[in-house]
Design a protein around this motif. Structure first.
Motif, short mmCIF file in Angstrom:
data_model
loop_
_atom_site.label_atom_id
_atom_site.label_comp_id
_atom_site.label_asym_id
_atom_site.label_seq_id
_atom_site.Cartn_x
_atom_site.Cartn_y
_atom_site.Cartn_z
N LYS A 95 -11.26 4.79 -0.08
CA LYS A 95 -11.76 3.71 0.77
C LYS A 95 -13.21 3.93 1.17
N SER A 96 -13.68 5.17 1.07
CA SER A 96 -15.08 5.45 1.38
C SER A 96 -15.97 5.33 0.15
N GLU B 34 0.83 -1.21 0.00
CA GLU B 34 0.00 0.00 0.00
C GLU B 34 0.86 1.25 0.00
N LYS B 35 1.97 1.24 0.74
CA LYS B 35 2.88 2.39 0.74
C LYS B 35 3.48 2.58 -0.65
N GLU B 36 3.85 1.48 -1.30
CA GLU B 36 4.39 1.58 -2.66
C GLU B 36 3.34 2.15 -3.62
N PHE B 37 2.08 1.71 -3.47
CA PHE B 37 1.00 2.21 -4.31
C PHE B 37 0.82 3.71 -4.11
N GLU B 38 0.82 4.16 -2.86
CA GLU B 38 0.67 5.58 -2.56
C GLU B 38 1.80 6.40 -3.16
N ILE C 176 -6.87 6.38 -0.16
CA ILE C 176 -7.12 5.81 -1.48
C ILE C 176 -7.00 4.30 -1.41
N SER C 177 -7.97 3.61 -1.96
CA SER C 177 -8.01 2.15 -1.92
C SER C 177 -7.15 1.58 -3.04
N MET C 178 -6.15 0.80 -2.67
CA MET C 178 -5.27 0.20 -3.66
C MET C 178 -6.01 -0.82 -4.51
#
Length: 90
Positions: free
Chosen positions: A48-49, A32-36, A79-81
């Motif tokens: 995510k909402s 998730e950190k890499e995606f961000e 943000i949802s990966m």
């Protein structure tokens, strides 16, 4: 020797918990950190909402997304990966 056999079940339980619970969570957090960090302006995302939008500005920890109703500023971690990946595959 008697103490070692007494603590062996506890050690085995810890190893099982580590490999089935702790390690997968660490891997997910890392991905998730890499995606961000790989987000760029113009990417279509889903938060995510459940909000759909397109990245219009990036800062260190925040992102501005453009939605049908305007622009919203939120944290990158919102943000949802998984959802964004499925949106980009379409």
């Amino acid at each position: 020797m008697g103490q070692l056999t007494q603590f062996a079940p506890f050690l085995l339980m810890f190893v099982v918990i580590y490999f089935f619970m702790i390690r997968p969570q660490q891997k997910k957090a890392k991905s998730e950190k890499e995606f961000e960090s790989t987000l760029k302006v113009g990417d279509k995302i889903i938060t995510k909402s459940g909000l759909h939008g397109k990245v219009s500005e990036l800062a260190d920890t925040t992102v501005v997304i453009e939605t049908m109703s305007g622009k919203l500023k939120m944290e990158r971690s919102a943000i949802s990966m998984e959802m964004s990946a499925t949106l980009n595959k379409k």
